[in-house]
Design a protein around this motif. Structure first.
Motif, short mmCIF file in Angstrom:
data_model
loop_
_atom_site.label_atom_id
_atom_site.label_comp_id
_atom_site.label_asym_id
_atom_site.label_seq_id
_atom_site.Cartn_x
_atom_site.Cartn_y
_atom_site.Cartn_z
N THR A 173 -17.04 61.41 42.06
CA THR A 173 -16.49 62.10 43.22
C THR A 173 -17.53 62.42 44.28
OG1 THR A 173 -16.76 64.19 42.01
CG2 THR A 173 -14.58 63.17 41.97
N ASN A 174 -18.82 62.34 43.94
CA ASN A 174 -19.87 62.71 44.89
C ASN A 174 -20.44 61.52 45.65
OD1 ASN A 174 -19.80 65.47 44.10
ND2 ASN A 174 -20.95 64.94 42.27
N ASN A 175 -19.99 60.31 45.34
CA ASN A 175 -20.57 59.12 45.96
C ASN A 175 -19.98 58.80 47.33
OD1 ASN A 175 -20.29 57.58 42.77
ND2 ASN A 175 -22.18 58.35 43.61
N GLN A 176 -20.84 58.32 48.23
CA GLN A 176 -20.38 57.52 49.36
C GLN A 176 -20.55 56.07 48.92
OE1 GLN A 176 -21.90 58.51 53.28
NE2 GLN A 176 -22.54 60.51 52.54
N LEU A 177 -19.54 55.24 49.15
CA LEU A 177 -19.57 53.87 48.65
C LEU A 177 -19.78 52.86 49.76
CD1 LEU A 177 -16.57 53.88 46.13
CD2 LEU A 177 -18.95 54.44 45.71
N ILE A 178 -20.64 51.88 49.47
CA ILE A 178 -20.82 50.71 50.33
C ILE A 178 -20.65 49.50 49.43
CG2 ILE A 178 -22.39 49.43 51.83
CD1 ILE A 178 -23.82 52.13 52.37
N VAL A 179 -19.72 48.62 49.79
CA VAL A 179 -19.40 47.48 48.92
C VAL A 179 -19.57 46.17 49.69
CG1 VAL A 179 -17.62 46.39 47.48
CG2 VAL A 179 -17.75 48.88 47.63
N SER A 180 -20.27 45.23 49.08
CA SER A 180 -20.43 43.91 49.67
C SER A 180 -19.07 43.28 49.97
CB SER A 180 -21.21 43.00 48.72
OG SER A 180 -21.10 41.66 49.11
N GLN B 91 -17.21 40.19 47.59
CA GLN B 91 -16.66 40.38 46.25
C GLN B 91 -15.46 39.47 46.02
OE1 GLN B 91 -18.24 42.09 44.14
NE2 GLN B 91 -19.37 43.68 45.24
N LYS B 92 -15.29 39.04 44.78
CA LYS B 92 -14.08 38.30 44.43
C LYS B 92 -12.90 39.25 44.49
CE LYS B 92 -16.60 34.91 41.73
NZ LYS B 92 -16.92 34.34 40.41
N LYS B 93 -11.71 38.70 44.75
CA LYS B 93 -10.53 39.53 45.02
C LYS B 93 -10.25 40.53 43.91
CE LYS B 93 -5.69 39.31 46.44
NZ LYS B 93 -4.53 38.43 46.75
N GLU B 94 -10.32 40.08 42.65
CA GLU B 94 -10.00 40.99 41.55
C GLU B 94 -11.03 42.11 41.43
OE1 GLU B 94 -10.35 39.31 37.50
OE2 GLU B 94 -11.19 37.52 38.46
N VAL B 95 -12.26 41.81 41.83
CA VAL B 95 -13.31 42.84 41.81
C VAL B 95 -13.06 43.85 42.92
CG1 VAL B 95 -15.77 43.27 42.12
CG2 VAL B 95 -15.02 41.30 40.78
N SER B 96 -12.73 43.38 44.11
CA SER B 96 -12.45 44.28 45.24
C SER B 96 -11.30 45.22 44.92
CB SER B 96 -12.12 43.47 46.50
OG SER B 96 -13.25 42.81 46.98
N LEU B 97 -10.23 44.67 44.34
CA LEU B 97 -9.07 45.49 43.98
C LEU B 97 -9.45 46.58 42.98
CD1 LEU B 97 -6.33 42.69 43.67
CD2 LEU B 97 -6.48 44.47 45.45
N LEU B 98 -10.25 46.19 41.99
CA LEU B 98 -10.64 47.14 40.96
C LEU B 98 -11.53 48.25 41.54
CD1 LEU B 98 -11.47 46.26 37.33
CD2 LEU B 98 -12.90 47.93 38.52
N LEU B 99 -12.49 47.87 42.39
CA LEU B 99 -13.36 48.87 43.01
C LEU B 99 -12.56 49.81 43.91
CD1 LEU B 99 -16.45 46.67 43.98
CD2 LEU B 99 -16.34 48.36 42.15
N ASN B 100 -11.61 49.28 44.66
CA ASN B 100 -10.77 50.12 45.52
C ASN B 100 -9.94 51.09 44.69
OD1 ASN B 100 -11.59 49.12 48.02
ND2 ASN B 100 -10.13 47.43 47.97
N ASP B 101 -9.38 50.60 43.60
CA ASP B 101 -8.57 51.46 42.71
C ASP B 101 -9.41 52.58 42.14
OD1 ASP B 101 -6.29 50.02 43.20
OD2 ASP B 101 -6.37 48.85 41.35
N LYS B 102 -10.61 52.23 41.68
CA LYS B 102 -11.50 53.25 41.09
C LYS B 102 -11.90 54.29 42.13
CE LYS B 102 -14.28 55.01 37.97
NZ LYS B 102 -13.77 55.70 36.76
N ALA B 103 -12.17 53.84 43.34
CA ALA B 103 -12.54 54.76 44.42
C ALA B 103 -11.39 55.73 44.73
CB ALA B 103 -12.93 53.98 45.67
N LYS B 104 -10.17 55.19 44.76
CA LYS B 104 -9.01 56.04 45.03
C LYS B 104 -8.81 57.07 43.92
CE LYS B 104 -6.54 52.55 47.74
NZ LYS B 104 -5.48 51.51 47.73
N GLN B 105 -9.05 56.67 42.66
CA GLN B 105 -8.91 57.60 41.55
C GLN B 105 -9.89 58.76 41.65
OE1 GLN B 105 -9.47 55.36 37.91
NE2 GLN B 105 -7.89 53.87 38.46
N GLN B 106 -11.07 58.47 42.21
CA GLN B 106 -12.12 59.49 42.30
C GLN B 106 -12.02 60.32 43.58
OE1 GLN B 106 -14.25 60.38 40.00
NE2 GLN B 106 -13.62 58.86 38.52
#
Length: 206
Positions: free
Chosen positions: A181-188, A191-206
């Motif tokens: 919850t304390n991170n600011q995120l920067i994402v390349s 990313q492959k589509k399934e990776v982007s979706l997973l990272l976005n989902d995790k970010a939303k959860q946090q």
């Protein structure tokens, strides 16, 4: 056996996965990560390059910048730098002397010790930013115990499959576990589509 020989005697290839030993050693060192502005680099490809680029940008803008990367080529000092100057042997020796009893008690891996050594050194030297390259995965990598304010994801691909999982989704899930919850995120953006979706989902959860 001197202090540096003691550190090198710990099998650097033996992986101890989990945060408990790193947290315990950080606690023994009075939680130096709480005094730092930490940028954590996670991913598969380009972690070292991105770490070095960001460090040089900050250095060129007159920020005192700590950089922790792995592995080293010749000397362990190469892993820990401030403004591109290697950590001196004297500091490593003092650290081991001061915390050897706790190290023997906690039984951390070589990477866990060297991670905490870097964080402790950066805190003592009061760097403006500490850039820490993740070793393996993310969720349970010792660097994640530093609770970075900024988390940067380089492209994620197949990586340490025997430990992180056989599928790209499982590997990405482990690396995404560094998000809190304390991170600011920067994402390349590469990313492959399934990776982007997973990272976005995790970010939303946090």
């Amino acid at each position: 056996m001197n202090e540096i020989e003691f550190l090198l005697s710990i099998d650097s290839k033996k992986i101890k996965y989990g945060l408990s030993r790193t947290v315990a050693l950080l606690n023994a060192c009075n939680n130096p990560h709480d005094k730092l502005n930490v940028i954590q680099i996670v991913g598969t490809n380009g972690k070292g390059s991105i770490s070095a680029m960001i460090a040089n940008i900050l250095i060129n803008n007159n920020y005192q910048t700590g950089l922790f990367t792995s592995p080293h080529l010749v000397y362990i000092n190469e892993r820990i730098r401030i403004n591109n100057n290697l950590i001196p042997n004297e500091f490593i020796i003092c650290f081991i002397k001061k915390f050897k009893k706790k190290i023997l008690e906690i039984k951390p891996s070589f990477f866990e010790i060297i991670t905490v050594l870097a964080i402790y050194y950066f805190a003592i030297k009061k760097v403006d930013f500490a850039i820490l390259e993740t070793g393996l995965g993310g969720r349970l990598d010792s660097v994640t115990a530093a609770k970075a304010q900024v988390l940067i994801f380089t492209p994620i691909d197949y990586d340490h499959q025997k430990i992180l999982g056989e599928s790209l989704k499982l590997i990405a899930k482990e690396k995404a576990g560094a998000i809190n919850t304390n991170n600011q995120l920067i994402v390349s953006c590469k990313q492959k589509k399934e990776v982007s979706l997973l990272l976005n989902d995790k970010a939303k959860q946090q």
